[in-house]
Design a protein around this motif. Structure first.
Motif, PDB file in Angstrom:
ATOM      1  N   SER A  73      23.703   3.574   3.257  1.00 15.77           N
ATOM      2  CA  SER A  73      23.324   2.419   4.074  1.00 15.77           C
ATOM      3  C   SER A  73      22.785   2.950   5.399  1.00 15.77           C
ATOM      4  N   LEU A  74      21.475   2.902   5.569  1.00 13.18           N
ATOM      5  CA  LEU A  74      20.818   3.553   6.699  1.00 13.18           C
ATOM      6  C   LEU A  74      20.613   2.584   7.859  1.00 13.18           C
ATOM      7  N   ASP A  75      20.775   3.103   9.055  1.00 11.17           N
ATOM      8  CA  ASP A  75      20.519   2.342  10.266  1.00 11.17           C
ATOM      9  C   ASP A  75      19.057   2.536  10.644  1.00 11.17           C
ATOM     10  N   ASP A  76      18.258   1.473  10.576  1.00 12.28           N
ATOM     11  CA  ASP A  76      16.833   1.622  10.839  1.00 12.28           C
ATOM     12  C   ASP A  76      16.502   1.807  12.317  1.00 12.28           C
ATOM     13  N   GLN A  77      17.520   1.834  13.165  1.00 15.20           N
ATOM     14  CA  GLN A  77      17.301   2.185  14.571  1.00 15.20           C
ATOM     15  C   GLN A  77      17.212   3.696  14.746  1.00 15.20           C
ATOM     16  N   TYR A  78      17.504   4.440  13.663  1.00 12.98           N
ATOM     17  CA  TYR A  78      17.451   5.899  13.664  1.00 12.98           C
ATOM     18  C   TYR A  78      16.350   6.379  12.722  1.00 12.98           C
ATOM     19  N   THR A  79      15.870   7.574  12.993  1.00 15.17           N
ATOM     20  CA  THR A  79      15.100   8.307  11.991  1.00 15.17           C
ATOM     21  C   THR A  79      16.115   8.958  11.068  1.00 15.17           C
ATOM     22  N   ASN A  80      15.965   8.740   9.759  1.00 12.28           N
ATOM     23  CA  ASN A  80      16.950   9.211   8.788  1.00 12.28           C
ATOM     24  C   ASN A  80      16.315  10.225   7.834  1.00 12.28           C
ATOM     25  N   ILE A  81      16.910  11.408   7.816  1.00 13.00           N
ATOM     26  CA  ILE A  81      16.403  12.502   6.985  1.00 13.00           C
ATOM     27  C   ILE A  81      17.510  12.948   6.033  1.00 13.00           C
ATOM     28  N   LEU A  82      17.114  13.264   4.800  1.00 15.85           N
ATOM     29  CA  LEU A  82      18.063  13.766   3.803  1.00 15.85           C
ATOM     30  C   LEU A  82      17.727  15.209   3.461  1.00 15.85           C
ATOM     31  N   MET A  83      18.734  16.083   3.538  1.00 14.42           N
ATOM     32  CA  MET A  83      18.631  17.452   3.028  1.00 14.42           C
ATOM     33  C   MET A  83      19.303  17.485   1.662  1.00 14.42           C
ATOM     34  N   LEU A  84      18.599  18.003   0.661  1.00 21.53           N
ATOM     35  CA  LEU A  84      19.115  17.930  -0.707  1.00 21.53           C
ATOM     36  C   LEU A  84      18.768  19.200  -1.471  1.00 21.53           C
ATOM     37  N   HIS A  85      19.801  19.893  -1.952  1.00 18.35           N
ATOM     38  CA  HIS A  85      19.581  21.036  -2.836  1.00 18.35           C
ATOM     39  C   HIS A  85      19.824  20.561  -4.260  1.00 18.35           C
ATOM     40  N   GLY A  86      18.752  20.368  -5.000  1.00 19.29           N
ATOM     41  CA  GLY A  86      18.898  19.837  -6.353  1.00 19.29           C
ATOM     42  C   GLY A  86      17.598  19.908  -7.120  1.00 19.29           C
ATOM     43  N   SER A  87      17.676  19.483  -8.371  1.00 18.34           N
ATOM     44  CA  SER A  87      16.541  19.584  -9.272  1.00 18.34           C
ATOM     45  C   SER A  87      15.862  18.233  -9.434  1.00 18.34           C
ATOM     46  N   VAL A  88      14.551  18.228  -9.240  1.00 16.53           N
ATOM     47  CA  VAL A  88      13.721  17.059  -9.511  1.00 16.53           C
ATOM     48  C   VAL A  88      12.495  17.562 -10.286  1.00 16.53           C
ATOM     49  N   PRO A  89      12.291  17.139 -11.538  1.00 14.59           N
ATOM     50  CA  PRO A  89      13.027  16.087 -12.249  1.00 14.59           C
ATOM     51  C   PRO A  89      14.385  16.570 -12.738  1.00 14.59           C
ATOM     52  N   THR A  90      15.074  15.675 -13.435  1.00 14.32           N
ATOM     53  CA  THR A  90      16.416  15.981 -13.911  1.00 14.32           C
ATOM     54  C   THR A  90      16.404  17.187 -14.840  1.00 14.32           C
ATOM     55  N   GLU A  91      17.426  17.997 -14.725  1.00 14.68           N
ATOM     56  CA  GLU A  91      17.545  19.246 -15.473  1.00 14.68           C
ATOM     57  C   GLU A  91      18.841  19.204 -16.276  1.00 14.68           C
ATOM     58  N   PRO A  92      18.760  19.244 -17.600  1.00 12.74           N
ATOM     59  CA  PRO A  92      19.975  19.156 -18.420  1.00 12.74           C
ATOM     60  C   PRO A  92      21.007  20.209 -18.021  1.00 12.74           C
ATOM     61  N   GLY A  93      22.250  19.773 -17.845  1.00 11.74           N
ATOM     62  CA  GLY A  93      23.328  20.697 -17.506  1.00 11.74           C
ATOM     63  C   GLY A  93      23.392  21.075 -16.044  1.00 11.74           C
ATOM     64  N   PHE A  94      22.453  20.585 -15.230  1.00  6.87           N
ATOM     65  CA  PHE A  94      22.436  20.890 -13.795  1.00  6.87           C
ATOM     66  C   PHE A  94      22.923  19.652 -13.063  1.00  6.87           C
ATOM     67  N   ALA A  95      24.092  19.763 -12.425  1.00  7.00           N
ATOM     68  CA  ALA A  95      24.777  18.575 -11.912  1.00  7.00           C
ATOM     69  C   ALA A  95      23.909  17.763 -10.957  1.00  7.00           C
ATOM     70  N   ASN A  96      23.380  18.407  -9.957  1.00 12.48           N
ATOM     71  CA  ASN A  96      22.634  17.667  -8.935  1.00 12.48           C
ATOM     72  C   ASN A  96      21.149  17.601  -9.297  1.00 12.48           C
ATOM     73  N   SER A  97      20.880  16.774 -10.304  1.00 14.01           N
ATOM     74  CA  SER A  97      19.522  16.523 -10.770  1.00 14.01           C
ATOM     75  C   SER A  97      19.161  15.076 -10.471  1.00 14.01           C
ATOM     76  N   TYR A  98      17.906  14.877 -10.077  1.00 11.79           N
ATOM     77  CA  TYR A  98      17.481  13.548  -9.652  1.00 11.79           C
ATOM     78  C   TYR A  98      16.095  13.252 -10.205  1.00 11.79           C
ATOM     79  N   ASP A  99      15.862  11.979 -10.461  1.00  8.87           N
ATOM     80  CA  ASP A  99      14.560  11.526 -10.912  1.00  8.87           C
ATOM     81  C   ASP A  99      13.686  11.248  -9.697  1.00  8.87           C
ATOM     82  N   ALA A 100      12.405  11.596  -9.791  1.00  5.17           N
ATOM     83  CA  ALA A 100      11.507  11.417  -8.650  1.00  5.17           C
ATOM     84  C   ALA A 100      11.430   9.953  -8.219  1.00  5.17           C
TER      85      ALA A 100
END
Length: 362
Positions: free
Chosen positions: A148-175
């Motif tokens: 839940s982001l506060d739009d009064q701020y600039t919000n940036i996400l740092m993410l170490h993970g696989s895009v697209p999803t990678e079988p067996g790789f926990a932190n996989s995400y769809d574009a």
């Protein structure tokens, strides 16, 4: 305006056992990764960036030593005007053995230590940087990255993970899943090539390539954020590249011709893996294994993969039509008594006949 640099996947300490090149080159590559980090910080300061995001796999936990961690801390300490944020990845998880627990970082370094999404806030810039760290090299569950982001701020996400999803790789995400999130920018780590999912979602790639399986050039992303306006640019910082090239040889090529084609590629600071293709004479094919050594002074590193076909056209044509070849040799003997000229003419005639029989593939 907020200026930040995104980098990931330094893999400091990587041992490079399976690269195929000698240990001396591996040692140089390990040191080059450290140099890339220093180059990146110098670039960030030159661009007047206020934030430096290290998006996981900063080092290899299996080989990184306490001495290495102290060296890393000292590099960070040399840039006190940069706010450095680190999330740990699958190669440097923040587990009970993490060296981050043993060495106190300078005050301008912020480390994500939890496996769940949380943020650091920078009130002066109205900025929140979200992230999490892997706390195991193989977690069972994926970390959710919606917030839940506060739009009064600039919000940036740092993410170490696989895009697209990678079988067996926990932190996989769809574009598409990431594109639906409302972050102003998502800085990705894990994939070793620069990759743009959208103008607001990108991998920076490995800063310093380590083998032929990685991108030819390494680098980082420079991000400018001014309200809803974002500008992203990729900057190469790699000291060397791993270049894969193909060279096509022809049957009539001499060794000198082949060497000229190879030398046309040479830039002495890069790694080259050259695949030779085409149809060559047996005499030339016998010489190919000697070329790496012969050209070593013209390349920093050279591998030659021979995928040529050695064919004796005279022998093959004689098998197909012995009478025709005998007639050809008789006519050439009448034209000149010079053995070298007859041999050259015979080779040219064979080439023309061979192309008529097999088709000219060149």
């Amino acid at each position: 305006m907020i200026r930040l640099v995104q980098m990931a996947d330094l893999h400091l300490g990587r041992q490079l056992f399976s690269t195929g090149y000698p240990a001396s080159y591996a040692k140089e590559r390990r040191e080059a990764a450290w140099h890339a980090l220093k180059t990146a910080f110098a670039f960030a300061e030159e661009e007047k960036a206020g934030y430096f995001l290290l998006c996981g796999d900063v080092y290899e936990s299996d080989y990184f030593t306490l001495e290495d961690m102290l060296r890393l801390r000292n590099v960070f300490a040399g840039h006190p005007d940069l706010k450095i944020l680190i999330c740990c990845g699958n190669h440097d998880p923040y587990d009970e053995d993490s060296l981050y627990r043993l060495v106190e970082m300078p005050g301008h370094v912020q480390l994500f230590t939890q496996p769940d999404l949380h943020f650091f806030e920078f009130p002066k810039d109205r900025l929140r940087i979200y992230g999490f760290s892997w706390t195991s090299s193989s977690p069972a569950d994926r970390t959710e990255v919606s917030a839940s982001l506060d739009d009064q701020y600039t919000n940036i996400l740092m993410l170490h993970g696989s895009v697209p999803t990678e079988p067996g790789f926990a932190n996989s995400y769809d574009a598409l899943e990431l594109k639906e999130l409302k972050y102003d920018y998502i800085a990705l780590g894990h994939i070793h090539e620069p990759k743009l999912l959208s103008e607001r979602i990108a991998y920076s790639g490995i800063p310093e390539p380590m083998d032929f399986g990685e991108a030819e050039g390494g680098g980082l992303n420079l991000i400018h954020l001014d309200g809803s306006t974002l500008h992203r640019s990729w900057q190469s910082i790699a000291s060397r590249e791993f270049r894969r090239r193909e060279v096509h040889l022809e049957y009539m090529d001499s060794e000198g011709d082949a060497m000229t084609k190879l030398l046309a590629l040479a830039e002495p600071k890069h790694f080259y893996r050259v695949t030779l293709l085409g149809e060559v004479s047996p005499s030339l094919k016998e010489k190919i294994p000697l070329w790496e050594k012969a050209l070593k002074d013209s390349f920093y590193y050279l591998e030659i993969l021979d995928r040529t076909t050695g064919v004796d056209q005279l022998e093959e044509l004689t098998k197909m039509d012995a009478e025709l070849m005998e007639l050809l040799e008789q006519n050439l003997a009448q034209l000149t008594q010079e053995e070298e000229l007859r041999e050259m003419a015979l080779q040219l005639a064979c080439r023309a006949l061979w192309e008529q029989v097999n088709g000219d593939e060149n």
